[in-house]
Write a protein that holds these residues in place. Sequence first.
Motif, PDB file in Angstrom:
ATOM      1  N   SER A 120       0.824  -1.211   0.000  1.00 35.44           N
ATOM      2  CA  SER A 120       0.000   0.000   0.000  1.00 35.44           C
ATOM      3  C   SER A 120       0.856   1.258   0.000  1.00 35.44           C
ATOM      4  N   GLU A 121       1.935   1.223   0.711  1.00 32.71           N
ATOM      5  CA  GLU A 121       2.817   2.387   0.717  1.00 32.71           C
ATOM      6  C   GLU A 121       3.436   2.627  -0.641  1.00 32.71           C
ATOM      7  N   GLY A 122       3.699   1.564  -1.372  1.00 34.08           N
ATOM      8  CA  GLY A 122       4.374   1.729  -2.654  1.00 34.08           C
ATOM      9  C   GLY A 122       3.462   2.048  -3.811  1.00 34.08           C
ATOM     10  N   VAL A 123       2.166   1.964  -3.625  1.00 33.19           N
ATOM     11  CA  VAL A 123       1.213   2.219  -4.706  1.00 33.19           C
ATOM     12  C   VAL A 123       0.998   3.718  -4.856  1.00 33.19           C
ATOM     13  N   GLY A 124       0.977   4.202  -6.084  1.00 27.25           N
ATOM     14  CA  GLY A 124       0.682   5.604  -6.319  1.00 27.25           C
ATOM     15  C   GLY A 124      -0.779   5.914  -6.068  1.00 27.25           C
ATOM     16  N   LEU A 125      -1.057   7.221  -5.874  1.00 24.76           N
ATOM     17  CA  LEU A 125      -2.413   7.671  -5.563  1.00 24.76           C
ATOM     18  C   LEU A 125      -3.173   8.158  -6.783  1.00 24.76           C
ATOM     19  N   SER A 126      -2.585   8.018  -7.950  1.00 26.53           N
ATOM     20  CA  SER A 126      -3.254   8.505  -9.158  1.00 26.53           C
ATOM     21  C   SER A 126      -4.248   7.495  -9.730  1.00 26.53           C
ATOM     22  N   PHE A 127      -4.213   6.251  -9.268  1.00 31.41           N
ATOM     23  CA  PHE A 127      -5.125   5.207  -9.768  1.00 31.41           C
ATOM     24  C   PHE A 127      -6.207   4.965  -8.728  1.00 31.41           C
ATOM     25  N   ASN A 128      -7.357   5.570  -8.959  1.00 34.04           N
ATOM     26  CA  ASN A 128      -8.445   5.443  -7.978  1.00 34.04           C
ATOM     27  C   ASN A 128      -8.932   4.003  -7.831  1.00 34.04           C
ATOM     28  N   LYS A 129      -8.919   3.230  -8.943  1.00 35.31           N
ATOM     29  CA  LYS A 129      -9.375   1.843  -8.861  1.00 35.31           C
ATOM     30  C   LYS A 129      -8.452   1.006  -7.988  1.00 35.31           C
ATOM     31  N   VAL A 130      -7.164   1.270  -8.066  1.00 37.67           N
ATOM     32  CA  VAL A 130      -6.213   0.526  -7.248  1.00 37.67           C
ATOM     33  C   VAL A 130      -6.419   0.841  -5.779  1.00 37.67           C
ATOM     34  N   VAL A 131      -6.614   2.131  -5.474  1.00 29.46           N
ATOM     35  CA  VAL A 131      -6.853   2.529  -4.081  1.00 29.46           C
ATOM     36  C   VAL A 131      -8.134   1.884  -3.567  1.00 29.46           C
ATOM     37  N   GLY A 132      -9.182   1.914  -4.380  1.00 31.93           N
ATOM     38  CA  GLY A 132     -10.439   1.293  -3.950  1.00 31.93           C
ATOM     39  C   GLY A 132     -10.315  -0.202  -3.736  1.00 31.93           C
ATOM     40  N   ALA A 133      -9.550  -0.887  -4.631  1.00 29.73           N
ATOM     41  CA  ALA A 133      -9.361  -2.329  -4.473  1.00 29.73           C
ATOM     42  C   ALA A 133      -8.599  -2.669  -3.201  1.00 29.73           C
ATOM     43  N   LEU A 134      -7.580  -1.858  -2.865  1.00 31.09           N
ATOM     44  CA  LEU A 134      -6.848  -2.084  -1.617  1.00 31.09           C
ATOM     45  C   LEU A 134      -7.742  -1.883  -0.407  1.00 31.09           C
ATOM     46  N   CYS A 135      -8.578  -0.855  -0.450  1.00 32.04           N
ATOM     47  CA  CYS A 135      -9.505  -0.615   0.662  1.00 32.04           C
ATOM     48  C   CYS A 135     -10.470  -1.791   0.831  1.00 32.04           C
ATOM     49  N   LYS A 136     -10.998  -2.335  -0.281  1.00 30.69           N
ATOM     50  CA  LYS A 136     -11.930  -3.460  -0.194  1.00 30.69           C
ATOM     51  C   LYS A 136     -11.238  -4.716   0.315  1.00 30.69           C
ATOM     52  N   LEU A 137      -9.990  -4.937  -0.084  1.00 27.72           N
ATOM     53  CA  LEU A 137      -9.263  -6.106   0.384  1.00 27.72           C
ATOM     54  C   LEU A 137      -9.042  -6.053   1.896  1.00 27.72           C
ATOM     55  N   ILE A 138      -8.569  -4.917   2.391  1.00 31.34           N
ATOM     56  CA  ILE A 138      -8.330  -4.781   3.834  1.00 31.34           C
ATOM     57  C   ILE A 138      -9.638  -4.875   4.600  1.00 31.34           C
ATOM     58  N   GLN A 139     -10.680  -4.289   4.062  1.00 31.86           N
ATOM     59  CA  GLN A 139     -11.985  -4.352   4.740  1.00 31.86           C
ATOM     60  C   GLN A 139     -12.512  -5.780   4.787  1.00 31.86           C
ATOM     61  N   ARG A 140     -12.317  -6.563   3.694  1.00 31.28           N
ATOM     62  CA  ARG A 140     -12.767  -7.963   3.692  1.00 31.28           C
ATOM     63  C   ARG A 140     -11.980  -8.778   4.718  1.00 31.28           C
ATOM     64  N   ILE A 141     -10.691  -8.518   4.836  1.00 35.39           N
ATOM     65  CA  ILE A 141      -9.890  -9.230   5.837  1.00 35.39           C
ATOM     66  C   ILE A 141     -10.377  -8.899   7.248  1.00 35.39           C
ATOM     67  N   CYS A 142     -10.649  -7.620   7.490  1.00 40.76           N
ATOM     68  CA  CYS A 142     -11.100  -7.213   8.832  1.00 40.76           C
ATOM     69  C   CYS A 142     -12.458  -7.825   9.162  1.00 40.76           C
ATOM     70  N   LYS A 143     -13.395  -7.781   8.223  1.00 37.15           N
ATOM     71  CA  LYS A 143     -14.727  -8.331   8.488  1.00 37.15           C
ATOM     72  C   LYS A 143     -14.679  -9.849   8.653  1.00 37.15           C
ATOM     73  N   THR A 144     -13.869 -10.509   7.862  1.00 35.30           N
ATOM     74  CA  THR A 144     -13.806 -11.966   7.927  1.00 35.30           C
ATOM     75  C   THR A 144     -13.167 -12.434   9.232  1.00 35.30           C
ATOM     76  N   PHE A 145     -12.073 -11.799   9.669  1.00 33.45           N
ATOM     77  CA  PHE A 145     -11.369 -12.237  10.871  1.00 33.45           C
ATOM     78  C   PHE A 145     -11.978 -11.683  12.153  1.00 33.45           C
ATOM     79  N   GLY A 146     -12.887 -10.756  12.034  1.00 32.64           N
ATOM     80  CA  GLY A 146     -13.636 -10.331  13.204  1.00 32.64           C
ATOM     81  C   GLY A 146     -13.123  -9.049  13.838  1.00 32.64           C
ATOM     82  N   GLN A 147     -13.978  -8.484  14.712  1.00 32.07           N
ATOM     83  CA  GLN A 147     -13.673  -7.192  15.336  1.00 32.07           C
ATOM     84  C   GLN A 147     -12.519  -7.290  16.321  1.00 32.07           C
ATOM     85  N   SER A 148     -12.460  -8.354  17.086  1.00 28.30           N
ATOM     86  CA  SER A 148     -11.382  -8.501  18.066  1.00 28.30           C
ATOM     87  C   SER A 148     -10.033  -8.599  17.374  1.00 28.30           C
ATOM     88  N   PHE A 149      -9.972  -9.371  16.316  1.00 30.30           N
ATOM     89  CA  PHE A 149      -8.718  -9.496  15.573  1.00 30.30           C
ATOM     90  C   PHE A 149      -8.316  -8.154  14.967  1.00 30.30           C
TER      91      PHE A 149
END
Length: 1033
Positions: free
Chosen positions: A782-811
């Motif tokens: 995420s640090e190495g990805v540029g901010l000019s590609f909105n689709k890439v930023v959105g995909a990273l946000c969805k990936l992290i959000q899916r990991i958080c929701k799947t592994f739960g609030q405590s995790f």
Amino acid sequence: MADGPNPFEDDLIENEFESPEKEKFLKTEPRESTDVTWDSIASKLLKDNYILTALELHTELVETGRELPRLRDYFSNPGNFERTKDDSPSPTLPRTSSVQTFDSLDFARYSDDGERQVDERVAVLEFELRKAHETVRSLRATLTMEAEKEMTTPEFTDTSQGMATDDVMRPMESRALNFLVNEYLLLNNYKLTSVTFSEENEQQDFEDWDDVGLNVARPPDLLSLFRDFGNHVMPVKETHNVSCETDIIDEQLEEMEMDWMDTKKQLEDRISDLEDEIQLYMQERDVLSEQVKILQIGPNRNIPNHSTPIAVKQDRSESVTSSISFSNISETATITDSEASYQPITDSEATSPQSDVNGADEDITIVTNGNMDDSLRLDDDFKTDVVDEAGGGHSVLEDRTVVDNSHNRKMAATFRQALQEVAFHVSHDNRIAAEVSKIGHSGGESVVTMLGRCLPHIVPNVLLAKREELIPLIICTAMLHSDSKERDQLLNILFNLIKKPDEDQRQMILTGCIAFAEHVGPTRLEAELLPQCWEQINHKYVERRLLVAEACGALSSYLPSEIRSSLLLSMLTQMLHEDKDEDVRESVVRSLGLLIGFICDNDKYSQGFELLHKALKDGSEKVLSAALHVLLPSFATWSYELGKLEHHLLHTILRELEDIVKGIIAAQRSSTYTNLPLDEHRFLLLLSQLQELVPFLFLSVLETGPYCDSLASVEHYQELDVCRFPDASCRLSDISIIIGDDRHLSNLVYLYEEYISQEWFESWDQLNWVVNNLIPRLLEISEGVGLSFNKVVGALCKLIQRICKTFGQSFTQNKIKPKFEELVNLPDNALDHQVNLGHTALTTCIIPVYSAGVLTCFNTEKEREYLGQFLKNVLFTLSFCRAPLDGLKAAFVELGSNPNNHELLLVVLWEGVVHTSPLVRATAASMFELLIKGIDDTLISTRVVPALVTLANDPEIPVRISTIPSVGAILENITNRRVLDRVYMQLQTFFDDPMYRDQHDMQVELIRTLARVGANTEPKFREECKYYCLITS
């Protein structure tokens, strides 16, 4: 028939003149001149025994609608054609095999006129067919009457409206009512209704009352029944219920019950006998129909109609005919050899295009008598030799009684065979006649063989749009046929049945292949069906190759494991690498997903991974979608079973992501430029793969925790929250489907949450890999990805959000958030230096990923407060340091896509509006532009416009300049008149105020904004913009 010469006229005239009585008849005698009627002619013909002429007269009168009762009664009575043993048969007219009707007089064989013998035979057989129909109707009526006797008389009950019967309607009553209703409709000119009523009752003949039942009297019409109903209405009588005591002796009751049971059994036996009798006559009717059809076909194909009777032994030379009594039909009839009551015309075998069939069967004469006990018993001398397809002979003696004494003749078998071929010859090219001739000698098992020979000729003549109707027949024949070559030909026909099968047709063919596989087993499936697939693997039509690809997947579960791992996998590999059509490759990828689910050879894992890698690099979107949603989940399951999910499959994807951004990370550390080049499509595809694998990774963590030992101790079923897991992109990525048991999943999740919620717990390998390997590597990416590609930023946000929701609030709270906090929380002494150089997470994709992917995951009040505070801190920090705002803007864009976050973002910006630092106010003014597109008009008019007006009148000129892009965004996207008027007024102030004339930065920003929004504004304002641009220029 009456117009041509009588074929046996000469014989009859010769016999007449030989008799003195007939000479007397020929003498002319004077008689009174009277009118000659058809009835008198019929009487004369019957009296003088001109039966055939009378039959022809009767047939023509019936066809013209002038049927004579005398002839009808005569020919309807079978007794007129019966003979006893004492009857001396005509010396010139021997009997034929038929013993029921006029068929016994077969004059055609002895006629000198060979051209008409077939026509006369057809006429006789048609008459017998009609008689058979009448017999069937008679037996059906008798069966109906017997069934009615068995049923009890329906009870009538008095009602207030009159007489009412039970709701059960017998079939005969239904037919009678239908007939009366149709008659009423016709009499009253309801013709259309009558036609519709007749079509809805196709099984009934409304022109013949006898179709209702031959022994049923015809009632009056409906009108008469209605008028007569009043005469039968019984007056309502007052009744009272009284109780009485009856004593019935148990013995009498048992005796009555036994009598009733005996009667019932007798009736059931009687019904069974009648049904058997009907079945026999129906079989005979079918045989007569087939004979009529063969005779009608014969002249057209120039097939000689000769029969060669077999000689009968001397002591049995006199044929005894079978007799069936129709007059006493109520008594139990004894049917003797009824199946043999017909004589086949001829039987022959001919050579078909598929096989050499030579030889002909001998004509047989049926010999029966009236009683079963006295029927002729045949020994081995009376068996008929039938030449089979291979040229050899075998003895056939079925239900028919055959008499043959050909062994008394000193005749070579080859000569006898040649004689048969010459006497009754069928062209070798007449395949259909040859097949029909074999039916008579074929058993039930021979039907499959006949279908195997006939189907190759039937299929090409069936319309292409209807050929799928043949699939069940082809599959059934291929399953049951005993010849491997015929089975191979049938399966070849199946795969070539339709030139370009569409999706539905391919589905039907595949369903048939599955049925074939279930029936024959893996050995025959491998030997017979797979070669057909292999032959068409490079077919020129795409639809055929699609069929092969789909068949490989559909049949994978029915084949042996070694075949799946070798032949089937090789076929799909070849098609994936060589086929140029994207639809075929998509089908191949889906079949690979199905095949991998059944492969048991672990050595094929590397080959499967290479195929997955190949499919995921395909240039077609269809193939990529199939690879992501079918092949990848299937392979992930296999990888999880082998313990290679984390350290091989996921590791490979992460390493490829790292390779893509490796150069970007190095360039970013040595430069402040954030918009670096990136292979966006490949990067998004890899992130999609990670999203598909998150459920499998969680399952690996879930099923290996230390708490699994206490799974059996869970007493109550722990219901799982429906919102616990994010929505799956496909069914194969749904964790409840992957694990297969909702109860087991719920209990595991309950123990997992309870375990990791503790203040301290002992971790395990799979969880450690997620915490110490996956999350840090994703942060680095995420640090190495540029901010000019909105689709890439959105995909990273969805990936992290899916990991958080799947592994739960405590995790998320205990393991993921601390990793992000380490990056965004910089020490104060190094803050300015790091931010100015761009070596901080505040200027990278970490800010949007953390804000939109982690802090909004569970949407609790505490998290929302934390998110607001975090955004304020980032806003203030970047403003003070004069750092690029790309990361913060990306976070606002991702958060602004959800309407639930609009109020929170406006609160954050308002804090910037009222901040004491002009740098913060200027940053807040520029951030409003990002929210205007997605916010509703109410918030624009009540929250955004007042804030912009306040900033537009700020004492600091840079703050005023920062509001111009946001004001332009309102002109471009808002249609509210009141809001536009306020914005126009503010812009007019910028245009007219003399203090802005010398502000070069102000003029540049105004021109840039007006150039961007001018095309989307009102015409009046557009003209003012042009005027202002001309003045400033």
